[in-house]
Design a protein around this motif. Structure first.
Motif, short mmCIF file in Angstrom:
data_model
loop_
_atom_site.label_atom_id
_atom_site.label_comp_id
_atom_site.label_asym_id
_atom_site.label_seq_id
_atom_site.Cartn_x
_atom_site.Cartn_y
_atom_site.Cartn_z
N ILE A 1 105.32 116.86 2.12
CA ILE A 1 106.50 116.25 1.49
C ILE A 1 105.99 115.36 0.36
N GLU A 59 109.96 123.50 -2.59
CA GLU A 59 111.28 123.56 -1.95
C GLU A 59 112.04 122.28 -2.19
N GLU A 60 113.33 122.44 -2.27
CA GLU A 60 114.26 121.30 -2.29
C GLU A 60 114.05 120.51 -0.99
N PHE A 61 114.04 119.19 -1.07
CA PHE A 61 113.88 118.34 0.11
C PHE A 61 115.23 118.20 0.81
N LEU A 62 115.28 118.53 2.08
CA LEU A 62 116.53 118.44 2.84
C LEU A 62 116.50 117.21 3.74
N MET A 86 117.53 122.18 9.76
CA MET A 86 117.84 120.82 9.35
C MET A 86 119.36 120.71 9.33
N LYS A 111 105.91 132.46 4.54
CA LYS A 111 107.09 131.66 4.21
C LYS A 111 107.81 132.25 2.99
N GLU A 153 116.49 117.31 12.66
CA GLU A 153 115.98 118.66 12.91
C GLU A 153 116.33 119.13 14.32
N LYS A 163 104.65 123.99 0.08
CA LYS A 163 104.25 124.73 1.28
C LYS A 163 103.29 125.86 0.94
N VAL A 168 102.44 122.12 5.07
CA VAL A 168 103.68 121.59 4.48
C VAL A 168 103.46 120.14 4.07
N VAL A 186 109.21 119.50 -1.59
CA VAL A 186 108.31 119.93 -0.52
C VAL A 186 107.43 121.05 -1.04
N LEU A 220 114.87 125.68 7.95
CA LEU A 220 113.62 125.12 7.39
C LEU A 220 112.52 126.15 7.50
N GLU A 221 112.49 126.82 8.63
CA GLU A 221 111.45 127.82 8.88
C GLU A 221 111.86 128.68 10.04
P1 AMP Z 1 107.92 124.12 8.34
O1 AMP Z 1 106.58 124.53 8.87
O2 AMP Z 1 108.36 124.88 7.13
O3 AMP Z 1 108.99 123.99 9.38
O4 AMP Z 1 107.74 122.59 7.94
C1 AMP Z 1 107.23 121.64 8.85
C2 AMP Z 1 108.06 120.40 8.80
O5 AMP Z 1 108.15 119.90 7.46
C3 AMP Z 1 109.50 120.62 9.23
O6 AMP Z 1 109.62 120.55 10.63
C4 AMP Z 1 110.20 119.48 8.51
O7 AMP Z 1 110.04 118.26 9.21
C5 AMP Z 1 109.44 119.38 7.22
N1 AMP Z 1 110.08 120.18 6.16
C6 AMP Z 1 109.86 121.48 5.86
N2 AMP Z 1 110.64 121.90 4.87
C7 AMP Z 1 111.41 120.85 4.51
C8 AMP Z 1 112.43 120.65 3.53
N3 AMP Z 1 112.80 121.62 2.67
N4 AMP Z 1 113.01 119.43 3.46
C9 AMP Z 1 112.63 118.44 4.29
N5 AMP Z 1 111.67 118.55 5.22
C10 AMP Z 1 111.06 119.74 5.34
#
Ligand code: AMP
Length: 425
Positions: A155, A185-188, A273, A103, A192, A143, A153, A141, A282-283
């Motif tokens: 929150i 990470e900043e929360f978004l 997002m 990541k 999705e 990670k 991950v 967030v 997000l990823e």
């Molecule tokens: P990821 O594996 O990075 O996609 O994270 C898994 C899940 O966590 C995502 O599908 C989102 O629901 C949530 N998530 C990840 N990053 C964020 C973010 N910066 N803000 C809000 N939700 C997040």
């Protein structure tokens, strides 16, 4: 042509089903596969952590095309190893798969190429992390850098919970293995979308969009899972929005990877997002999603094998994928206790009557054959998938088929697609 698929879940079952429909394919082999896959393909055992074993298998089978399903063998460099031996394989190299396997790599890449994503800090130890947390607002967030099967991950509603979460990642308490790097990470906020494209290293061809349901409980409550259901409709992305995502996210990503001498060939899965300031990454995943693939491939009218070969050969700009208009939905049936501990080995019944519901395909995520009968063998067991002219109908068909199926402790969410249905009202 013989096609070898590496993997063992619902994604691979859907891939085997779609590959089998190709005019060009004479035989499908899946390694290791599962009980359901063995009904449509020859399954052979292999350890997906063992690159040498996968090479031996591929050299014995001599397939005309190999498709790598899961992220683990990609992150171990299976594509590089198979290509070195002259085999034809669909998937990114180890270096390109870093978009998913690290990541930290993905965030730095996004920043270098000015692709929209949440603000972040990468930390090597608890002291760095505490400092970084001080400049982010809660919620934030946390990670883990590496592959964590969706468990890395967290929150965090406050700075204190963020510190605790990071500690449990650094010490290995949460994932069983200590994280070398942790990201803040900043929360978004927003909805999705899973935006998947095929990439040939230069061009991209978008697949039908999808929305996953990660939480175990209805109303998106409870712990995260590998995905409890998904739907895909024409309406979920306006053409102008799809165009924007292609121009500002998918294409710059593929261009950036090529510029950095790590061309990305395979499925580029952009987890987005949809925020007030536009779509943010997000990823990335470097492969087909599970269960997105089950719903997406049910809508694919084009020949999947031709599209994958066009990706390998750099001919994607000549390829346009055709989709069944309307919608598809996939509802996952899981074992009691999942995503925690669960029991296996319960007989699965009713699959024949479920398959008779129009538009339905049941893809197996975790089943096995015991004395010739199908039994449960995983947390996620089945993906009951349906295609129809509307989302309401696709869901009705999937739930009608689900009602025919039984195994002890079977659980499924009854509200897949709830956001889209609410919007329509
Ligand atoms: P990821 O594996 O990075 O996609 O994270 C898994 C899940 O966590 C995502 O599908 C989102 O629901 C949530 N998530 C990840 N990053 C964020 C973010 N910066 N803000 C809000 N939700 C997040």
């Amino acid at each position: 042509m013989k096609v070898l698929i590496l993997g063992a879940g619902g994604r691979e079952h859907a891939l085997a089903w779609a590959v089998k429909r190709s005019k060009r394919v004479t035989e499908v082999v899946c390694a290791p596969g599962n009980g359901g896959i063995s009904q449509i393909a020859r399954c052979v055992p292999v350890d997906l952590k063992d690159v040498d074993a996968m090479i031996r298998l591929a050299e014995e089978e001599k397939p005309g095309l190999i498709i790598v399903g899961p992220e683990l063998p990609l992150s171990l460099g299976i594509v590089d190893a198979l290509e070195e031996r002259g085999l034809r394989v669909f998937g990114p190299t180890r270096a390109a798969a870093m978009l998913e396997s690290s990541k930290g790599f993905a965030k730095r890449f996004l920043q270098r190429h000015k692709i929209p994503t949440a603000d972040y800090a990468i930390c090597n130890n608890a002291a760095e992390l505490e400092k970084a947390i001080g400049i982010f607002h809660a919620p934030m967030v946390i990670k883990a850098d590496g592959l964590a099967a969706g468990k890395g991950v967290i929150i965090c509603p406050s700075r204190q919970t963020a510190i605790e979460a990071a500690q449990s990642l650094f010490t290995g308490k949460l994932l069983g293995e200590a994280a070398q790097q942790v990201l803040v990470e900043e929360f978004l906020e927003g909805e999705e979308i899973s935006f998947l494209c095929l990439s040939d290293g230069k061009h991209v061809a978008p697949l039908a969009p999808a929305q996953d349901h990660k939480c175990i409980g209805e109303g998106d409550t409870g712990p995260n899972t590998g995905g409890m259901g998904v739907y895909s409709t024409d309406a979920m992305l306006e053409p102008a929005m799809q165009e924007w995502i292609l121009r500002h996210i998918a294409e710059p990503t593929v261009r950036g990877m090529a510029e950095e001498d790590t061309p990305f060939v395979g499925v580029l899965y952009c987890g987005l997002m949809m925020t007030a300031r536009g779509p943010q990454v997000l990823e990335f995943n470097a492969r087909f999603g599970d269960p997105e693939t089950q719903a997406i491939l049910l809508r694919l009218e084009s020949d999947l094998v031709e599209a994958l070969e066009a990706s390998i050969d750099g001919r994607l700009s000549e390829t346009e994928l055709r989709w069944t208009p309307g919608a598809a939905a996939c509802v996952i049936a899981s074992s009691a206790g999942y995503p925690g501990a669960y029991e296996k080995g319960f007989p699965i019944t009713g699959l024949d009557s479920a398959a008779r519901v129009p538009g339905v395909q049941v893809f197996h995520s975790g089943s096995a054959l015991a004395d010739g009968k199908l039994v449960t063998a995983g947390g996620r067991v089945l993906g009951v998938t349906a295609v129809a002219p509307s989302l309401e109908e696709a869901l009705a068909r999937a739930y009608q088929a689900m009602a025919e199926i039984h195994f002890d402790g079977m659980y499924f969410r009854r509200d897949i697609g709830h956001r889209a249905l609410k919007k329509k009202k």
